[in-house]
Motif scaffolding. Structure first.
Motif, short mmCIF file in Angstrom:
data_model
loop_
_atom_site.label_atom_id
_atom_site.label_comp_id
_atom_site.label_asym_id
_atom_site.label_seq_id
_atom_site.Cartn_x
_atom_site.Cartn_y
_atom_site.Cartn_z
N ARG A 1 0.82 -1.22 0.00
CA ARG A 1 0.00 0.00 0.00
C ARG A 1 0.85 1.27 0.00
N ARG A 2 2.07 1.18 0.47
CA ARG A 2 2.98 2.34 0.43
C ARG A 2 3.76 2.37 -0.88
N LEU A 3 4.06 1.18 -1.40
CA LEU A 3 4.88 1.06 -2.61
C LEU A 3 4.13 1.48 -3.86
N VAL A 4 2.88 1.03 -4.02
CA VAL A 4 2.15 1.32 -5.26
C VAL A 4 2.05 2.81 -5.54
N PRO A 5 1.63 3.65 -4.57
CA PRO A 5 1.59 5.10 -4.86
C PRO A 5 2.94 5.69 -5.22
N MET A 6 4.01 5.19 -4.59
CA MET A 6 5.35 5.70 -4.90
C MET A 6 5.72 5.39 -6.34
N LEU A 7 5.43 4.17 -6.78
CA LEU A 7 5.74 3.79 -8.16
C LEU A 7 4.94 4.65 -9.14
N LEU A 8 3.67 4.86 -8.85
CA LEU A 8 2.83 5.68 -9.73
C LEU A 8 3.33 7.12 -9.79
N GLU A 9 3.74 7.65 -8.65
CA GLU A 9 4.25 9.02 -8.61
C GLU A 9 5.51 9.17 -9.44
N GLN A 10 6.29 8.10 -9.56
CA GLN A 10 7.52 8.14 -10.36
C GLN A 10 7.27 7.86 -11.83
N GLY A 11 6.00 7.67 -12.21
CA GLY A 11 5.66 7.50 -13.61
C GLY A 11 5.60 6.06 -14.09
N HIS A 12 5.71 5.11 -13.19
CA HIS A 12 5.62 3.71 -13.59
C HIS A 12 4.15 3.30 -13.77
N GLN A 13 3.92 2.31 -14.62
CA GLN A 13 2.62 1.65 -14.69
C GLN A 13 2.62 0.54 -13.64
N VAL A 14 1.51 0.40 -12.94
CA VAL A 14 1.45 -0.59 -11.86
C VAL A 14 0.23 -1.49 -12.01
N VAL A 15 0.48 -2.79 -11.94
CA VAL A 15 -0.58 -3.77 -11.83
C VAL A 15 -0.50 -4.35 -10.42
#
Length: 308
Positions: free
Chosen positions: A14-28
């Motif tokens: 739950r902490r990692l997914v928003p960080m990845l999205l903020e850095q411009g990554h696509q997340v599944v």
């Protein structure tokens, strides 16, 4: 980069997914059954999959076509410290069968990067140095109630590097969503006097804030060589040091002290072991090779400013 996060609704996920999205990554985000509307609202794609179902995992990874998989699968809610292996039985399955399923899917689809969650602290050799690095190995003689759980950890730490992946050994979590968060289990115990110092409180704990655990996973995505890394803060500390300070921070009474034999009788052998014999872990390798530095260098600052 397109990243599949297995265990997206877990404490770290739950902490990692928003960080990845903020850095411009696509997340599944791969989850089992819990709701993830908040993560979907941020832009993550959510898929519901039982990680122990090999065919379902393969189908999900094939459909997602990620460039990286981050394995954060655990089942820690309701885990019992008294009946340790029984309480961690589902997590042990996720560390063995779940890991196998994700690795097989990654190989079949050609996923080039794989990062997996492990653990460090009570897994260290209690007869070794007070603070141990990754070369020290795991406890060769774990207490009986922790043997199955240690075997699951050892399995994950063997097969992931063999497949070219990175293993992150997280220390004891604190921060949002953990047992140390405001109103959670450990805070209630400390406030009520139900978290004593057993024996001399000489067990050395290594902590990590969940946000720092997440940033280590992101750093590991850029590290292409296989390896195992301790992800902990800079200050391993004995229970007799950190527990009274946390009690003061909470405005609670100082923790009472009980002899080791009584602590073992009342709380079980695992809790007595954690309180008296465990050894801490060094983060020097993660800092040097992953270029990672924890925001909360010490649990002292983290307990004061980062629990909620």
């Amino acid at each position: 980069m397109k990243v599949l996060v297995a265990g997206a609704t877990g404490v770290v996920g739950r902490r990692l997914v928003p960080m990845l999205l903020e850095q411009g990554h696509q997340v599944v985000g791969m989850i089992r059954s819990s709701r993830a509307d908040d993560l979907a609202a941020l832009g993550a794609e959510i898929v519901s999959v039982d990680a122990l179902d090999a065919s379902a995992v393969l189908e999900a990874v094939r459909k997602a076509e990620p460039e990286a998989i981050v394995h954060q699968l655990t089942a820690l809610s309701g885990a019992s410290m008294r009946n340790f292996d029984r309480g961690f039985a589902r997590t042990n399955e996720l560390r063995t069968t779940g890991t196998d399923n994700l690795l097989a899917a990654a190989k079949a689809v050609g996923v080039g990067r794989f990062v997996a969650q492990s653990y460090t602290n009570w897994t260290n050799d209690p007869n070794g140095p007070a603070v141990q690095d990754e070369t020290a190995g795991l406890d060769p003689n774990p207490i009986p109630t922790q043997r199955q759980t240690l075997a699951g950890i050892a399995y994950l730490e063997r097969v992931v590097p063999e497949a070219g992946g990175v293993v992150l050994r997280y220390g004891n979590f604190y921060g949002p969503g953990t047992h140390f968060s405001p109103g959670a289990e450990y805070e209630k115990l400390i406030r009520s006097g139900g978290f004593p110092i057993i024996g001399g409180g000489t067990g050395i704990w290594s902590f990590i804030h969940v946000d720092d655990a997440a940033t280590a996973a992101i750093a590991a995505l850029d590290h292409r060589a296989p390896g195992i890394y301790n992800v902990v803060d800079d200050e391993p500390a004995p229970v007799a040091e950190w527990l009274p300070e946390l009690a003061r921070e909470l405005g609670a009474k100082p923790p009472r002290r009980v002899p080791t034999w009584l602590g073992r009788l009342l709380a079980g052998p695992a809790v007595a072991h954690l309180s008296t014999r465990v050894r801490g872990s060094s983060n020097a390798k993660a800092k040097a090779e992953l270029g990672w530095t924890p925001r909360y260098a010490s649990w002292r600052d983290g307990f004061r400013h980062g629990r909620g």
